[in-house]
Design a protein around this motif. Sequence first.
Motif, mmCIF file in Angstrom:
data_model
loop_
_atom_site.group_PDB
_atom_site.id
_atom_site.type_symbol
_atom_site.label_atom_id
_atom_site.label_comp_id
_atom_site.label_asym_id
_atom_site.label_seq_id
_atom_site.Cartn_x
_atom_site.Cartn_y
_atom_site.Cartn_z
ATOM 1 N N LEU A 1 4.599 1.950 -4.049
ATOM 2 C CA LEU A 1 3.197 2.002 -3.776
ATOM 3 C C LEU A 1 2.865 1.822 -2.107
ATOM 4 O O LEU A 1 1.988 1.621 -1.913
ATOM 5 C CB LEU A 1 2.926 0.423 -4.326
ATOM 6 C CG LEU A 1 2.691 0.470 -5.714
ATOM 7 C CD1 LEU A 1 2.804 -1.025 -6.375
ATOM 8 C CD2 LEU A 1 1.744 1.353 -6.188
ATOM 9 N N ALA B 1 -1.809 6.704 -5.595
ATOM 10 C CA ALA B 1 -0.411 6.177 -5.080
ATOM 11 C C ALA B 1 0.575 7.777 -4.940
ATOM 12 O O ALA B 1 1.382 7.879 -5.963
ATOM 13 C CB ALA B 1 0.502 5.340 -6.036
ATOM 14 N N ALA C 1 -0.512 3.430 -0.958
ATOM 15 C CA ALA C 1 -1.445 3.371 -2.171
ATOM 16 C C ALA C 1 -2.782 2.994 -1.596
ATOM 17 O O ALA C 1 -2.949 2.004 -0.814
ATOM 18 C CB ALA C 1 -0.689 2.571 -3.312
#
Length: 192
Positions: free
Chosen positions: A73, A93, A76
Amino acid sequence: MITISEAAQAHFVKLLADQPEGTNIRVFVISPGTPQAECGVSYCPPDAVEDDDMEIEFDGFSAMVDEKSAPFLEEASIDFVTDQLGSQLTLKAPNAKMRKVDDDAPLKDRIEYMIQAEINPQLASHGGHIMLVEITAEGIAVIQFGGGCNGCSMVDVTLKDGIEKQMLERFAGELNGVRDVTEHQHGDHSYQ
């Protein structure tokens, strides 16, 4: 790690107001580091918080991220977009399918990352993808096309003006060219 726009934060605060006290959100990746990786956001009641969760605090709520999803992540972002068709939450992401690699990682790892994070998402709109076969001693990245790119009449343009140009700019001084080893067969799978 995760950027949540002001509009998305306001949306989450509004949604969480109808949930039991102490409920936050969870941001996660299913099958992280694979081509099938998918990201999601869900409610996270207090009894669903795990010991190894990371907590990212925002104004009015926290985002919980499990240890396994966290590296995927990086960079993201979550936004709440309103247009003529209505409103929707968008989660991007770029590292979900492959963990971001360091600038000093081996050339093969950095090329693989570029393919998964940048090139294959571009080719996906045509149902295609590429994979790295090898890097030769002469500094040539040998790739193979798949999906809708196999047999496409524009594959040479995609290779020379797109993929090779991007890779040579990114890896100047390390990479000398890109070569396709695909035995292209035109068929129903090919992008027209």
